[in-house]
Each structure stands twice: as structure tokens, then as C-alpha cells.
Enzyme design. Structure first.
Site, PDB file in Angstrom:
ATOM      1  N   GLU A   1      -1.671   8.135  -3.972  1.00 50.67           N
ATOM      2  CA  GLU A   1      -2.002   7.759  -5.347  1.00 50.67           C
ATOM      3  C   GLU A   1      -3.450   8.154  -5.686  1.00 50.67           C
ATOM      4  OE1 GLU A   1      -1.207   3.455  -4.729  1.00 50.67           O
ATOM      5  OE2 GLU A   1      -3.328   3.147  -5.208  1.00 50.67           O
TER       6      GLU A   1
ATOM      7  N   ARG B   1       0.856  -1.184   0.000  1.00 56.06           N
ATOM      8  CA  ARG B   1       0.000   0.000   0.000  1.00 56.06           C
ATOM      9  C   ARG B   1       0.886   1.226   0.000  1.00 56.06           C
ATOM     10  NH1 ARG B   1      -3.837  -2.067  -1.441  1.00 56.06           N
ATOM     11  NH2 ARG B   1      -5.934  -2.187  -0.571  1.00 56.06           N
TER      12      ARG B   1
ATOM     13  N   HIS C   1      -0.841   0.589  -9.638  1.00 57.37           N
ATOM     14  CA  HIS C   1      -1.656  -0.258  -8.745  1.00 57.37           C
ATOM     15  C   HIS C   1      -2.399  -1.341  -9.538  1.00 57.37           C
ATOM     16  CE1 HIS C   1      -3.792  -0.210  -4.574  1.00 57.37           C
ATOM     17  NE2 HIS C   1      -3.761  -1.431  -5.078  1.00 57.37           N
TER      18      HIS C   1
HETATM   19  C1  8YV Z   1      -7.289  -3.570  -5.827  1.00 57.34           C
HETATM   20  C2  8YV Z   1      -5.738  -4.115  -3.871  1.00 57.34           C
HETATM   21  O1  8YV Z   1      -7.130  -3.542  -7.187  1.00 57.34           O
HETATM   22  O2  8YV Z   1      -7.072  -5.934  -3.190  1.00 57.34           O
HETATM   23  C3  8YV Z   1      -6.372  -4.978  -2.844  1.00 57.34           C
HETATM   24  O3  8YV Z   1      -6.169  -4.718  -1.646  1.00 57.34           O
HETATM   25  O4  8YV Z   1      -4.918  -3.331  -3.567  1.00 57.34           O
HETATM   26  C4  8YV Z   1      -6.077  -4.257  -5.303  1.00 57.34           C
HETATM   27  O5  8YV Z   1      -6.177  -5.609  -5.617  1.00 57.34           O
HETATM   28  C5  8YV Z   1      -7.614  -2.167  -5.407  1.00 57.34           C
HETATM   29  O6  8YV Z   1      -7.524  -1.943  -4.052  1.00 57.34           O
HETATM   30  C6  8YV Z   1      -9.009  -1.830  -5.902  1.00 57.34           C
HETATM   31  O7  8YV Z   1      -9.987  -1.907  -4.956  1.00 57.34           O
END
Ligand code: 8YV
Length: 329
Positions: free
Chosen positions: A269, A240, A287
Site C-alpha cells: 500500500e 497489515r 488504511h
Molecule cells: C495508523 C495503524 O493509522 O496504529 C497502527 O498500527 O495501522 C494505524 O492506526 C498508521 O499506521 C499510521 O501510522
């Protein structure tokens, strides 16, 4: 009896929205407009449930503006966009999408590691720019993956997937650091050895971050930690934004205090720290670690299934909290 009202806060696969329409009165967002918190709150004023992605914050103010809301189904495994305590106190169920993205995300961690260590994007830009006029012995010489030491910080499902790929596929020595140590059988499966964070940073050739974001994990890697790493080391963040101090990392990369970094997530981001955009020894992706069509479909379907199961009275499939039932009518 009227159907529960659901908001799908971002654009998702239209056939999955159609599936939700069989169960719910759905307001969708097919144009994928990024609503402000106020706009989101206004849309949630009369909703019973919402399908969110990581880009919607669910906090006490939003919950107060949405008195009928009973469930937030996140289409993500990470749920640091939820104020879980506020949701639990307000009687609102939260769910996430674990498991369905584990292997896809672990694959991507490896893709980013290999691209970074072997200087893939940097060399491609050089070629595209017409700068490749002769071969030379040290042209884009990077560092090896096979036989090197991989240090993983955060050893949940995705961390374990990366460990297995490294140990079994590339003959890497895998060391890891985590809040708690894995059971011996799991450690053996991953061929991974538990070490302290400092030892990991000092000895790993490649450091991979897969730790969930929380106040406690904010800036897990900052200037002090970067200073412990080998000058030949690479750092990969698929966790993250905020796990790494991006400004400190940009300085370490520019001064070549570490060799390179691969980043899929960023503080603030979709904005990216401007200094990261100008250093050559970093691979940057927007991401996309879970972004394959089958996996994104599986994530959207699991979020939808959580909503359906919850309103059917079967209970959520993958809950992240346990609110007292019945606090919200
Ligand atoms: C997502 C992610 O694409 O699942 C997660 O925690 O970071 C990613 O797979 C993103 O958060 C969209 O909701």
C-alpha cells in the site's frame, strides 16, 4: 542549553507540533511531502529524535546515517516499519501508541465486517449507477452477522475489543486463534473459545485478522487457508498488508470460493493489487481503521509525550524495545 532537535516526518495536527516546539527545536513537514529514504536520512543527520508514522522505515542504514538519533516515536500501535533489533543494537529507543486506538479500531473492524457481509458498498454503487429499477427477493442478499460464528486471528487488545462487540452486541459465537491462549478470566470476558487455526478457518462464518505483521505472520492467509474457508464466509483484514496474500485472495473472490472480503490494509500500500480493484465482492478502504479525529489526536499526543518524557529523563511511556542507555551521545 540548546533544545534537542526533532524531526516530525509527516504532517500532523499543527497544535501538537506547536506543543513539541515548547520542548524541542522542531523540523516539521506541514506539506506532508513523502521523502525518500535518502531524503529522510539527510534530514535525520543532525536530529536527536523523530516522530514517525507507519510509512517511514527505520532500518540499519537509516540509523547509520543518523548518528545523534536516540528515539523514534511511532504514531501507530504497529511498528513493523521499525527494524527493532537494529534499533536496539544501535542504542535507539522505539515507542508506539497502544491503547488509545483500541476501541476506534475495533469499531472499524465491525463496520468493515458489516459492510462486507451485508454488501453495503456494492449495493450503493449499483444504486448510484442508476441500475435500481425494481426490487427483487435476492437483491444483494448477504450473510448474517447476529448469531453467526466470528473467528478472530490475533487476540491482542483490538482482537479482544472485536470479540466483545461480537459476543455481547451481536450474539455471535466467538472463536479465536493466537500465539498464546488468553487467561481464563479474559476468555470469559470476551466470551471467546480458543481453537486451532485450521478449525477456525473451517468453521467461522466471518474471519477477522488482527495479528501484528512479522516474518512469521507473512501470508497467514494464502491460497491453502482460503481453500479451508466456507464458500459463504467473509474475510476481514484490518491488521497489515502482507498478512493476506492479496493475489490469492483476488482469485478466491473472483471464483467465489469465499463470499466476500473487507480490506483496510494491502501488500505494498498505497498500491492495491489490480485484481482486487475489479472484483465486486470486496470492500476496500485506505488504511483508516484508527481514523477518527479524537483517536488520531490521541495517537499524535502519545507519540509527542513519548519524545518529551524520553528527553526529560523520565523514560519512554510506551517503549517497544530496551536499548542499553548511553550508546548514543
Ligand atoms: C495508523 C495503524 O493509522 O496504529 C497502527 O498500527 O495501522 C494505524 O492506526 C498508521 O499506521 C499510521 O501510522
Amino acid at each position: 542549553m540548546s533544545k534537542p532537535r526533532i524531526l516530525v516526518a509527516r504532517a500532523i495536527f499543527s497544535d501538537i507540533v506547536d506543543r513539541l516546539r515548547e520542548h524541542f527545536d522542531v523540523e516539521a513537514n506541514p506539506d506532508d511531502v513523502i521523502w525518500t529514504q535518502q531524503e529522510l536520512a539527510a534530514r535525520l543527520a543532525d536530529k536527536d529524535g523523530v516522530l514517525t508514522t507507519g510509512s517511514q522505515s527505520v532500518d540499519a542504514a537509516l540509523l547509520a546515517a543518523a548518528p545523534r538519533l536516540k528515539i523514534c516515536a511511532n504514531m501507530a500501535v504497529g511498528y513493523n516499519n521499525f527494524d527493532v533489533d537494529a534499533m536496539t543494537a544501535a542504542g535507539v529507543q522505539g515507542t508506539n501508541t497502544p491503547d488509545v486506538l483500541t476501541d476506534t479500531t475495533a469499531d472499524f473492524g465491525f463496520a468493515l465486517l458489516m459492510a462486507t457481509a451485508r454488501r453495503l458498498t456494492e449495493s450503493e454503487h449499483y444504486l448510484r449507477a442508476g441500475q435500481w429499477t425494481k426490487w427483487s427477493y435476492d437483491m444483494f442478499a448477504g450473510s448474517d452477522i447476529h448469531g453467526s460464528t466470528l473467528g478472530i486471528i490475533g487476540m491482542g487488545r483490538i482482537g479482544q475489543g472485536i470479540a466483545k462487540r461480537g459476543a455481547h452486541g451481536f450474539g455471535m459465537k466467538v472463536i479465536y486463534h493466537n500465539r498464546s491462549r488468553l487467561a481464563p478470566a479474559l476468555e470469559a470476558d470476551c466470551k471467546a473459545t480458543y481453537v486451532g487455526k485450521e478449525e477456525l478457518l473451517r468453521t467461522a462464518d466471518h474471519v477477522m485478522l488482527v495479528v501484528p505483521y512479522s516474518a512469521a505472520s507473512h501470508h497467514t492467509i494464502g491460497a491453502a487457508e482460503l481453500a479451508l474457508m466456507k464458500p459463504t464466509a467473509t474475510l476481514i483484514n484490518i491488521a497489515r498488508g502482507g498478512i493476506v496474500d492479496d493475489a490469492a485472495l483476488a482469485v478466491a473472490l473472483r471464483e467465489q470460493r469465499i463470499a466476500a472480503a473487507g480490506l483496510d490494509v494491502f501488500e505494498g500500500e498505497p498500491s492495491v493489487h489490480p485484481d482486487l480493484l475489479t472484483v465486486p465482492n470486496v470492500v476496500l478502504t485506505p488504511h483508516i481503521a484508527s481514523a477518527t479525529v479524537p483517536t488520531r489526536r490521541a495517537m499524535a499526543n502519545l507519540a509527542a509525550d513519548n519524545l518529551i518524557a524520553f528527553f526529560d529523563g523520565r523514560g519512554p511511556l510506551t517503549p517497544v524495545n530496551q536499548p542499553v542507555p548511553g550508546l548514543r551521545a
